[in-house]
Structures are given as structure tokens and as C-alpha cells.
Write a protein that holds these residues in place. Structure first.
Motif, PDB file in Angstrom:
ATOM      1  N   LYS A   1      10.661  -1.424 -14.906  1.00  9.19           N
ATOM      2  CA  LYS A   1      12.124  -1.342 -14.982  1.00  9.19           C
ATOM      3  C   LYS A   1      12.769  -2.537 -14.277  1.00  9.19           C
ATOM      4  CE  LYS A   1      15.929   1.757 -13.842  1.00  9.19           C
ATOM      5  NZ  LYS A   1      16.295   2.982 -13.121  1.00  9.19           N
ATOM      6  N   ASP A   2      12.099  -3.044 -13.224  1.00  8.35           N
ATOM      7  CA  ASP A   2      12.596  -4.214 -12.500  1.00  8.35           C
ATOM      8  C   ASP A   2      12.206  -5.528 -13.166  1.00  8.35           C
ATOM      9  OD1 ASP A   2      13.812  -2.628 -10.623  1.00  8.35           O
ATOM     10  OD2 ASP A   2      12.200  -2.806  -9.151  1.00  8.35           O
ATOM     11  N   GLY A   3      11.485  -5.466 -14.286  1.00  7.86           N
ATOM     12  CA  GLY A   3      11.163  -6.666 -15.045  1.00  7.86           C
ATOM     13  C   GLY A   3       9.793  -7.263 -14.789  1.00  7.86           C
ATOM     14  N   TYR A   4       8.918  -6.552 -14.107  1.00  5.47           N
ATOM     15  CA  TYR A   4       7.564  -7.050 -13.850  1.00  5.47           C
ATOM     16  C   TYR A   4       6.630  -6.628 -14.975  1.00  5.47           C
ATOM     17  CZ  TYR A   4       9.054  -8.024  -9.075  1.00  5.47           C
ATOM     18  OH  TYR A   4       9.705  -8.507  -7.974  1.00  5.47           O
ATOM     19  N   LYS A   5       5.626  -7.472 -15.256  1.00  4.07           N
ATOM     20  CA  LYS A   5       4.569  -7.108 -16.197  1.00  4.07           C
ATOM     21  C   LYS A   5       3.482  -6.448 -15.365  1.00  4.07           C
ATOM     22  CE  LYS A   5       1.549  -8.949 -19.712  1.00  4.07           C
ATOM     23  NZ  LYS A   5       1.065 -10.127 -20.425  1.00  4.07           N
ATOM     24  N   VAL A   6       3.183  -5.169 -15.650  1.00  3.62           N
ATOM     25  CA  VAL A   6       2.317  -4.367 -14.790  1.00  3.62           C
ATOM     26  C   VAL A   6       1.083  -3.883 -15.540  1.00  3.62           C
ATOM     27  CG1 VAL A   6       2.238  -2.344 -13.296  1.00  3.62           C
ATOM     28  CG2 VAL A   6       4.366  -3.579 -13.554  1.00  3.62           C
ATOM     29  N   LYS A   7      -0.052  -3.937 -14.862  1.00  4.29           N
ATOM     30  CA  LYS A   7      -1.302  -3.382 -15.399  1.00  4.29           C
ATOM     31  C   LYS A   7      -1.891  -2.435 -14.377  1.00  4.29           C
ATOM     32  CE  LYS A   7      -2.891  -7.098 -18.369  1.00  4.29           C
ATOM     33  NZ  LYS A   7      -3.987  -8.042 -18.628  1.00  4.29           N
ATOM     34  N   LEU A   8      -2.488  -1.330 -14.863  1.00  2.00           N
ATOM     35  CA  LEU A   8      -3.224  -0.422 -13.992  1.00  2.00           C
ATOM     36  C   LEU A   8      -4.651  -0.932 -13.901  1.00  2.00           C
ATOM     37  CD1 LEU A   8      -1.970   3.066 -15.193  1.00  2.00           C
ATOM     38  CD2 LEU A   8      -1.192   1.745 -13.247  1.00  2.00           C
ATOM     39  N   ALA A   9      -5.089  -1.232 -12.689  1.00  2.00           N
ATOM     40  CA  ALA A   9      -6.431  -1.782 -12.478  1.00  2.00           C
ATOM     41  C   ALA A   9      -7.345  -0.708 -11.926  1.00  2.00           C
ATOM     42  CB  ALA A   9      -6.381  -2.954 -11.518  1.00  2.00           C
TER      43      ALA A   9
ATOM     44  N   GLU B   1       0.856  -1.178   0.000  1.00  4.20           N
ATOM     45  CA  GLU B   1       0.000   0.000   0.000  1.00  4.20           C
ATOM     46  C   GLU B   1       0.893   1.229   0.000  1.00  4.20           C
ATOM     47  OE1 GLU B   1      -2.796   0.028   3.190  1.00  4.20           O
ATOM     48  OE2 GLU B   1      -3.700  -1.868   2.590  1.00  4.20           O
ATOM     49  N   MET B   2       0.816   2.008  -1.071  1.00  2.00           N
ATOM     50  CA  MET B   2       1.620   3.223  -1.203  1.00  2.00           C
ATOM     51  C   MET B   2       0.710   4.431  -1.019  1.00  2.00           C
ATOM     52  SD  MET B   2       4.649   2.056  -1.875  1.00  2.00           S
ATOM     53  CE  MET B   2       5.469   3.515  -2.428  1.00  2.00           C
ATOM     54  N   GLN B   3       1.140   5.385  -0.219  1.00  2.00           N
ATOM     55  CA  GLN B   3       0.332   6.575   0.066  1.00  2.00           C
ATOM     56  C   GLN B   3       0.550   7.632  -1.012  1.00  2.00           C
ATOM     57  OE1 GLN B   3       1.679   7.563   3.958  1.00  2.00           O
ATOM     58  NE2 GLN B   3       0.504   5.957   4.940  1.00  2.00           N
ATOM     59  N   THR B   4       0.199   7.288  -2.228  1.00  4.74           N
ATOM     60  CA  THR B   4       0.366   8.200  -3.355  1.00  4.74           C
ATOM     61  C   THR B   4      -0.612   7.826  -4.461  1.00  4.74           C
ATOM     62  OG1 THR B   4       1.954   9.110  -4.925  1.00  4.74           O
ATOM     63  CG2 THR B   4       2.173   6.790  -4.421  1.00  4.74           C
ATOM     64  N   ASP B   5      -0.882   8.779  -5.333  1.00  7.53           N
ATOM     65  CA  ASP B   5      -1.695   8.532  -6.515  1.00  7.53           C
ATOM     66  C   ASP B   5      -0.837   8.474  -7.779  1.00  7.53           C
ATOM     67  OD1 ASP B   5      -4.006   8.449  -5.056  1.00  7.53           O
ATOM     68  OD2 ASP B   5      -4.461  10.560  -5.340  1.00  7.53           O
ATOM     69  N   GLN B   6       0.470   8.370  -7.642  1.00 12.59           N
ATOM     70  CA  GLN B   6       1.393   8.373  -8.769  1.00 12.59           C
ATOM     71  C   GLN B   6       1.526   6.960  -9.348  1.00 12.59           C
ATOM     72  OE1 GLN B   6       5.084   9.989  -7.399  1.00 12.59           O
ATOM     73  NE2 GLN B   6       4.117  11.750  -6.445  1.00 12.59           N
ATOM     74  N   ARG B   7       0.410   6.439  -9.871  1.00 15.32           N
ATOM     75  CA  ARG B   7       0.417   5.069 -10.378  1.00 15.32           C
ATOM     76  C   ARG B   7       1.306   4.908 -11.601  1.00 15.32           C
ATOM     77  NH1 ARG B   7      -5.203   2.478 -11.005  1.00 15.32           N
ATOM     78  NH2 ARG B   7      -5.580   4.255 -12.357  1.00 15.32           N
ATOM     79  N   ASP B   8       1.423   5.934 -12.431  1.00 13.45           N
ATOM     80  CA  ASP B   8       2.280   5.838 -13.610  1.00 13.45           C
ATOM     81  C   ASP B   8       3.752   5.727 -13.213  1.00 13.45           C
ATOM     82  OD1 ASP B   8       0.119   5.970 -15.362  1.00 13.45           O
ATOM     83  OD2 ASP B   8       0.122   8.163 -15.328  1.00 13.45           O
ATOM     84  N   LYS B   9       4.142   6.460 -12.193  1.00 14.17           N
ATOM     85  CA  LYS B   9       5.519   6.398 -11.706  1.00 14.17           C
ATOM     86  C   LYS B   9       5.815   5.023 -11.089  1.00 14.17           C
ATOM     87  CE  LYS B   9       8.112   9.952  -9.841  1.00 14.17           C
ATOM     88  NZ  LYS B   9       8.393  10.998  -8.834  1.00 14.17           N
ATOM     89  N   LEU B  10       4.845   4.485 -10.350  1.00 14.67           N
ATOM     90  CA  LEU B  10       5.000   3.150  -9.769  1.00 14.67           C
ATOM     91  C   LEU B  10       5.092   2.091 -10.861  1.00 14.67           C
ATOM     92  CD1 LEU B  10       2.394   3.414  -6.868  1.00 14.67           C
ATOM     93  CD2 LEU B  10       4.880   3.338  -6.619  1.00 14.67           C
ATOM     94  N   LYS B  11       4.250   2.228 -11.893  1.00 14.45           N
ATOM     95  CA  LYS B  11       4.264   1.288 -13.006  1.00 14.45           C
ATOM     96  C   LYS B  11       5.608   1.292 -13.715  1.00 14.45           C
ATOM     97  CE  LYS B  11       1.967   0.076 -17.298  1.00 14.45           C
ATOM     98  NZ  LYS B  11       0.996   0.411 -18.316  1.00 14.45           N
ATOM     99  N   ALA B  12       6.149   2.484 -13.970  1.00 11.30           N
ATOM    100  CA  ALA B  12       7.440   2.585 -14.647  1.00 11.30           C
ATOM    101  C   ALA B  12       8.557   1.953 -13.810  1.00 11.30           C
ATOM    102  CB  ALA B  12       7.758   4.040 -14.940  1.00 11.30           C
ATOM    103  N   ALA B  13       8.520   2.171 -12.504  1.00 10.10           N
ATOM    104  CA  ALA B  13       9.558   1.614 -11.633  1.00 10.10           C
ATOM    105  C   ALA B  13       9.490   0.088 -11.591  1.00 10.10           C
ATOM    106  CB  ALA B  13       9.422   2.192 -10.229  1.00 10.10           C
ATOM    107  N   LEU B  14       8.287  -0.465 -11.547  1.00 14.95           N
ATOM    108  CA  LEU B  14       8.150  -1.918 -11.504  1.00 14.95           C
ATOM    109  C   LEU B  14       8.498  -2.560 -12.849  1.00 14.95           C
ATOM    110  CD1 LEU B  14       4.920  -2.198  -9.355  1.00 14.95           C
ATOM    111  CD2 LEU B  14       7.197  -2.972  -8.716  1.00 14.95           C
TER     112      LEU B  14
END
Length: 117
Positions: A107-115, A92-105
Motif C-alpha cells: 500500500k505504501d508503494g514497495y515491491k514485496v516478496k515473502l521469503a 523485526e516484527m513480533q508477529t507471524d502476520q506476514r500477509d498483513k505486513l505485505k499488504a501494508a508495505l
């Protein structure tokens, strides 16, 4: 006739013991090996329920144990400059910066979707 309980609950040498693996709480084997079920896709959703209207980003679907999730959470908190915690195999991250979180994940090699929205 009473039934005798053979499980060790407390020891004066090591303190409290885990009821599942019977190791001391500090050296519990079952808590370190428990991993959440995952389909290989990390989902980032936004939630405000029960938080007085303040939004948090919930990151779920990372197939790691509690210690691994805490390391990822620490890295993401530093990158976004916000707080957060690990609860129920989700970050649980106390932020609404989902695009920044998606980019960071990603970069670490995860397949990410915004739900969600």
C-alpha cells in the motif's frame, strides 16, 4: 617518542564524539546518512532461531536510514498490534502476520516478496 592522537574523543562542551565524523554523538552525521544496500525488493521472512520457538517476521531490503526504518516500524506495529524493533537495517516484527505486513508495505508503494516458509 610517542605519537600524538589528533582526533577529538571527548569535549566538556558537547560530551562524547563519533570516531568517524567527529561530531558529537547526538549530532552524528554518519549514523543518519547510512543506508542499507537494496535491490528494490522488500523481503519478509519468518525466523525462530534463538527465540525459544517464537516466530518473528524480518523485513529487509528497505533502502532507508535508521530514522526512516523506525517510522515504518512504528506504523506497522500499530497496524498489526504487535511489538518490534529495528536492528541491522532490518525491521523485526513480533508477529507471524506476514500477509498483513505485505499488504501494508505494498500500500505504501514497495515491491514485496515473502521469503522462506
Amino acid at each position: 617518542m610517542s605519537k600524538k592522537n589528533s582526533r577529538l574523543v571527548f569535549s566538556t562542551d558537547s560530551g562524547k564524539h563519533c570516531p568517524k565524523c567527529e561530531f558529537s554523538i547526538d549530532n552524528c552525521q554518519c549514523k543518519n546518512n547510512t543506508v542499507a544496500d537494496s535491490d528494490g525488493i522488500v523481503r519478509i521472512s519468518r525466523e525462530t532461531k534463538g527465540r525459544k520457538g517464537k516466530g518473528v517476521s524480518i523485513i529487509s531490503g528497505i533502502a532507508l536510514n535508521d530514522d526512516g526504518l523506525k517510522k515504518i516500524a512504528k506504523k506497522l506495529k500499530q497496524q498489526c498490534g504487535c511489538g518490534g524493533s529495528v536492528k541491522n537495517f532490518a525491521i523485526e516484527m513480533q508477529t507471524d502476520q506476514r500477509d498483513k505486513l505485505k499488504a501494508a508495505l505494498e500500500k505504501d508503494g514497495y515491491k514485496v516478496k515473502l521469503a522462506g516458509s
